[in-house]
Each structure stands twice: as C-alpha cells, then as structure tokens.
Design an enzyme around this catalytic site. Sequence first.
Site, mmCIF file in Angstrom:
data_model
loop_
_atom_site.group_PDB
_atom_site.id
_atom_site.type_symbol
_atom_site.label_atom_id
_atom_site.label_comp_id
_atom_site.label_asym_id
_atom_site.label_seq_id
_atom_site.Cartn_x
_atom_site.Cartn_y
_atom_site.Cartn_z
ATOM 1 N N ASP A 1 -66.085 87.201 136.872
ATOM 2 C CA ASP A 1 -64.625 87.336 136.915
ATOM 3 C C ASP A 1 -64.087 87.201 135.503
ATOM 4 O OD1 ASP A 1 -61.740 86.873 137.692
ATOM 5 O OD2 ASP A 1 -62.628 86.733 139.686
ATOM 6 N N ASN B 1 -56.552 87.305 137.364
ATOM 7 C CA ASN B 1 -55.659 86.947 138.478
ATOM 8 C C ASN B 1 -56.261 85.798 139.295
ATOM 9 O OD1 ASN B 1 -53.233 87.291 139.898
ATOM 10 N ND2 ASN B 1 -54.262 88.471 141.490
ATOM 11 N N SER C 1 -59.515 99.292 151.463
ATOM 12 C CA SER C 1 -58.234 98.852 152.012
ATOM 13 C C SER C 1 -57.731 99.813 153.078
ATOM 14 C CB SER C 1 -57.219 98.799 150.861
ATOM 15 O OG SER C 1 -55.931 98.609 151.368
ATOM 16 N N TYR D 1 -52.673 102.795 143.756
ATOM 17 C CA TYR D 1 -53.654 101.780 144.170
ATOM 18 C C TYR D 1 -54.580 102.339 145.258
ATOM 19 C CZ TYR D 1 -55.584 97.881 146.805
ATOM 20 O OH TYR D 1 -56.442 97.049 147.493
ATOM 21 N N LYS E 1 -58.801 103.172 145.421
ATOM 22 C CA LYS E 1 -59.742 102.663 146.430
ATOM 23 C C LYS E 1 -60.488 103.822 147.087
ATOM 24 C CE LYS E 1 -59.436 98.426 145.824
ATOM 25 N NZ LYS E 1 -60.594 97.573 145.570
ATOM 26 N N LEU F 1 -46.125 90.203 151.828
ATOM 27 C CA LEU F 1 -45.175 89.483 152.686
ATOM 28 C C LEU F 1 -45.381 87.967 152.701
ATOM 29 C CD1 LEU F 1 -42.848 89.580 154.709
ATOM 30 C CD2 LEU F 1 -44.557 89.876 156.528
HETATM 31 P P1 NAD Z 1 -57.414 88.888 143.704
HETATM 32 O O1 NAD Z 1 -56.553 89.450 142.624
HETATM 33 O O2 NAD Z 1 -57.129 87.508 144.175
HETATM 34 O O3 NAD Z 1 -58.953 88.953 143.268
HETATM 35 C C1 NAD Z 1 -59.439 89.924 142.388
HETATM 36 C C2 NAD Z 1 -60.257 89.207 141.340
HETATM 37 O O4 NAD Z 1 -60.738 90.172 140.406
HETATM 38 C C3 NAD Z 1 -59.439 88.174 140.545
HETATM 39 O O5 NAD Z 1 -60.137 86.953 140.499
HETATM 40 C C4 NAD Z 1 -59.320 88.793 139.165
HETATM 41 O O6 NAD Z 1 -59.266 87.829 138.127
HETATM 42 C C5 NAD Z 1 -60.573 89.658 139.096
HETATM 43 N N1 NAD Z 1 -60.428 90.779 138.186
HETATM 44 C C6 NAD Z 1 -59.389 91.647 138.048
HETATM 45 N N2 NAD Z 1 -59.636 92.513 137.065
HETATM 46 C C7 NAD Z 1 -60.866 92.200 136.566
HETATM 47 C C8 NAD Z 1 -61.661 92.728 135.519
HETATM 48 N N3 NAD Z 1 -61.227 93.757 134.764
HETATM 49 N N4 NAD Z 1 -62.866 92.181 135.285
HETATM 50 C C9 NAD Z 1 -63.314 91.127 136.030
HETATM 51 N N5 NAD Z 1 -62.587 90.573 137.025
HETATM 52 C C10 NAD Z 1 -61.382 91.111 137.282
HETATM 53 O O7 NAD Z 1 -57.368 89.922 144.912
HETATM 54 P P2 NAD Z 1 -57.921 89.773 146.398
HETATM 55 O O8 NAD Z 1 -56.750 89.762 147.304
HETATM 56 O O9 NAD Z 1 -58.929 88.714 146.460
HETATM 57 O O10 NAD Z 1 -58.600 91.203 146.558
HETATM 58 C C11 NAD Z 1 -60.000 91.376 146.404
HETATM 59 C C12 NAD Z 1 -60.327 92.830 146.662
HETATM 60 O O11 NAD Z 1 -59.879 93.191 147.958
HETATM 61 C C13 NAD Z 1 -59.661 93.803 145.696
HETATM 62 O O12 NAD Z 1 -60.584 94.839 145.420
HETATM 63 C C14 NAD Z 1 -58.496 94.340 146.496
HETATM 64 O O13 NAD Z 1 -58.131 95.629 146.076
HETATM 65 C C15 NAD Z 1 -59.082 94.358 147.903
HETATM 66 N N6 NAD Z 1 -58.070 94.288 148.962
HETATM 67 C C16 NAD Z 1 -57.166 93.258 148.963
HETATM 68 C C17 NAD Z 1 -56.196 93.200 149.965
HETATM 69 C C18 NAD Z 1 -55.156 92.114 149.967
HETATM 70 O O14 NAD Z 1 -54.101 92.307 150.583
HETATM 71 N N7 NAD Z 1 -55.382 90.971 149.340
HETATM 72 C C19 NAD Z 1 -56.163 94.199 150.959
HETATM 73 C C20 NAD Z 1 -57.124 95.204 150.946
HETATM 74 C C21 NAD Z 1 -58.068 95.241 149.936
HETATM 75 N N1 UDP Z 2 -42.493 93.227 153.495
HETATM 76 C C1 UDP Z 2 -41.155 92.843 153.470
HETATM 77 N N2 UDP Z 2 -40.691 92.138 152.385
HETATM 78 C C2 UDP Z 2 -41.509 91.776 151.344
HETATM 79 C C3 UDP Z 2 -42.867 92.167 151.386
HETATM 80 C C4 UDP Z 2 -43.329 92.911 152.478
HETATM 81 O O1 UDP Z 2 -40.401 93.135 154.382
HETATM 82 O O2 UDP Z 2 -41.029 91.148 150.369
HETATM 83 C C5 UDP Z 2 -42.999 93.958 154.678
HETATM 84 C C6 UDP Z 2 -43.545 95.353 154.352
HETATM 85 O O3 UDP Z 2 -42.501 96.303 154.387
HETATM 86 C C7 UDP Z 2 -44.579 95.525 155.484
HETATM 87 C C8 UDP Z 2 -45.117 94.114 155.714
HETATM 88 O O4 UDP Z 2 -44.104 93.233 155.191
HETATM 89 O O5 UDP Z 2 -43.928 95.943 156.680
HETATM 90 C C9 UDP Z 2 -46.425 93.832 155.019
HETATM 91 O O6 UDP Z 2 -46.282 94.175 153.638
HETATM 92 P P1 UDP Z 2 -47.371 93.754 152.551
HETATM 93 O O7 UDP Z 2 -46.854 94.208 151.210
HETATM 94 O O8 UDP Z 2 -47.717 92.325 152.702
HETATM 95 O O9 UDP Z 2 -48.671 94.562 152.970
HETATM 96 P P2 UDP Z 2 -48.924 96.154 153.122
HETATM 97 O O10 UDP Z 2 -49.204 96.363 154.562
HETATM 98 O O11 UDP Z 2 -47.729 96.877 152.637
HETATM 99 O O12 UDP Z 2 -50.121 96.371 152.275
#
Ligand code: NAD
Ligand code: UDP
Length: 341
Positions: free
Chosen positions: A39, A43, A132, A156, A160, A207
């Site tokens: 890492d 973030n 995602s 984004y 993915k 959210l």
């Molecule tokens: P997060 O930001 O908490 O974790 C990502 C980690 O990657 C962080 O620790 C950050 O420091 C590290 N990172 C970022 N850029 C980097 C780089 N250039 N080199 C090395 N490390 C780096 O996010 P998360 O919510 O834990 O998400 C993890 C994964 O899941 C991501 O790929 C994200 O796109 C995917 N994802 C997240 C969600 C969500 O809502 N949290 C939903 C669907 C998919």
């Molecule tokens: N949302 C909202 N206010 C906020 C953030 C999100 O009303 O400040 C709503 C958004 O429109 C969606 C749901 O909450 O209906 C989940 O949004 P989030 O951004 O958490 O995840 P997404 O499904 O968009 O990846």
Amino acid sequence: MTQDRHTNKRVLLTGGAGFIGSHTYVALIEAGYDVAILDNFENARRDVPDRLEQIVGTPAQVFDCDIRNTEAVQGVFAAEQFDAVVHFAALKSVPESQSNPMGYFETNCIGLYNIASAMQATGVSRIVFSSSAAIYGNPESMPIAEETPACPQSVYAQTKRVGEEFLTSLAQATPDLRLGILRYFNPVGAHPSGLIGEDPSQTPTNLVPVIARVASGQMAELRIFGGDYPTPDGTGIRDYIHVLDLARGHVLSLDALFGETGSHCVNLGTGTGYSVMDVVKTYERVSGRTIPYHITDRRAGDPAVSCAATGQAKAVLGFEAQLGLEDMCVGNWHFLNRQNR
Ligand code: NAD
Ligand code: UDP
C-alpha cells in the site's frame, strides 16, 4: 475448508491497508493464509498495520509501495515469492474520476498492468480483482446477473471494466493464470473490534460515510440525491453488503482459485435492497442521533435501483451474505466512536 490447507499459501494484498483490504487481511489470516500488504497509504491511515496486529496477534508485513511505480512493484515481487495477489489498490471516487481521468486510468489501469506484469515475470498465477457493480451502469432488469452487458457510466466504472477485460484477455492467453473477478455492491460496516473500518481521508461521497459525519456533527445535513425515483419512498435503492461478508467472499474466491473451481466472475451482494431513507432511519436508530436531511436533484448517472443477483456467487463459491443493514450501521457507528475517543 481447513486451516492447514492454506498454511503455505503466500498472498499479496495490494491496497491491503484500505477499507475492504484490511478486513480481508483479517479474514485471510483467520483462514490460515500467509498474507503481506502492499500500500502507499494514499487513502489509509499509517497505523492500520498496528491495528491489524492488535486484531490478529502477529505483526503485519507491509510493503510501502506505489503501484504506479513499475520498478518499485518489480522490487516487491523480486523480494518475495507469492502464490496469489488480491488486487484492491485503486482510486474509487466517482465524482473525482470525472474530473481526473488521467489519474484514475494511471492508478487503476497502469497500476494493475504493473502488478500483472510483475506476477507474470515471477510466475504468480492467481489473482482476485476488486471490481464493482458500477460496471453495470443503469440496467433495466433487476436483480443484476453477471451476464448483464457492462455499461459504465463514469470514468471510475470504465477503469474497472478495462481492468476486468485486461485480466480476462490475459487469462485466455495464459493457461496457468486463474482469475477471480468480484463485483462488489455497496460495502458498509466495520470489524467488531472497532479498530478498522471506513475512514475516508477526503470528504466522503458515499452514503453511509456521509451519514456518519452528519450523525457525529461533522457535517450539518445529508443531501438525498433524488426523492422522485420509481421506488416505494422515492429514494434510490442499493444492495448494501457488510464488509465482513465481503471479506469472507475473498477467502472463498482464493479457495476456489487454489481448488478445483478455478476462474470465476461473480457479484458480491446480499440480494436485498434498501432505500436511502431506510439507511437514514436505521442509522438514526443505532446511533440515537437525528440525521437532518434535505432532498435535492438526482445525482447524474445514479440508477434508481441496484441489487445483485446472488445465485452465481452461491453456486460457484458457496457465498451467501449473513449480516444485515443494522449490523452494518452498528459497525460503522462503533468504529467512528472509537476513532473519536
Ligand atoms: P480504499 O481507498 O479504502 O482502499 C484502497 C487502498 O489502495 C488504500 O489503502 C490506498 O491507500 C491504496 N492505494 C491507492 N492508490 C494506490 C497506489 N497508487 N499504490 C498503492 N496503493 C494505493 O478503498 P476500498 O473501499 O477498500 O476499495 C478497495 C477496492 O474495492 C478498490 O479497488 C475499489 O475500487 C473497489 N470497490 C470499492 C467499493 C466501495 O464502495 N468501497 C465498491 C466496489 C468496488
Ligand atoms: N446518496 C445520497 N446522498 C449522498 C450520497 C449518496 O442520497 O450524499 C445516495 C445515492 O444517490 C444512492 C445511494 O445513496 O442512491 C448510494 O450511493 P453511494 O454513493 O453510497 O453508492 P453508489 O451506489 O452510488 O456507488
């Protein structure tokens, strides 16, 4: 699955200090895997490895490395032989991605290329990739099955989808490579210790982190994006999944890659949808706080409803979510309070 089976399997978690990565670290250690974290802490808090040690009882091995740096990534893979990679490291803010496509493609696609290239050079043949539900966009039929055509609505989501396609092509061209693509729905919650959780260093846009800031008085109110969707209460519906369930999904995915099942692409969700108002009411109940809100315009690109079809995850991995919305809100609130003490 017995603990013994994984004793010698060495797994690199890129982004392992982040929200989902840190919970997956704990789940993999508990399942008997031997895990290291890569890492750059862009973030994540610097003390996450210490917190992980408090949870699992042994020090975490950490490579402080930026996946955009080809040589640094090669150095990590030269230093150690891994059996598998779980690739979490990425940038994940939809609005930020719209204004910074260069940065998002650099981290999420070139960074992934660097990891895959180092894997190939050192004979690492298993990878789990964090994808995602965002790749589906705004599909017409619910719940969303994995066969639904991808239709990314943001930079984004594009990154993915490109990652999925790149790894799929690589797996087709590389007979030994086994690939697990996991499409997460909406992860929420935290470890029951309250030591790790979702702790965005930037202003949150998801959210539950926004609601948490309102509940703790750090933000004045929640803006609800749209009250006129074709849903029972007019607010958007999502499939929220507890991060502990999600973490367990990664253990099952790795088990499958090391076992008979092999490559797979599955949704990780619960199959149950909750509206924004449901989440607000549940969070108010568990926190004992009032969440002031006002309803504003819809957010561009947001679907009315997004819910996972869960049959494939169950059939392929034996995965079923066990925790509900209340557990997710309790976990988030408990974590937040522990940080602020
Ligand atoms: P997060 O930001 O908490 O974790 C990502 C980690 O990657 C962080 O620790 C950050 O420091 C590290 N990172 C970022 N850029 C980097 C780089 N250039 N080199 C090395 N490390 C780096 O996010 P998360 O919510 O834990 O998400 C993890 C994964 O899941 C991501 O790929 C994200 O796109 C995917 N994802 C997240 C969600 C969500 O809502 N949290 C939903 C669907 C998919
Ligand atoms: N949302 C909202 N206010 C906020 C953030 C999100 O009303 O400040 C709503 C958004 O429109 C969606 C749901 O909450 O209906 C989940 O949004 P989030 O951004 O958490 O995840 P997404 O499904 O968009 O990846």
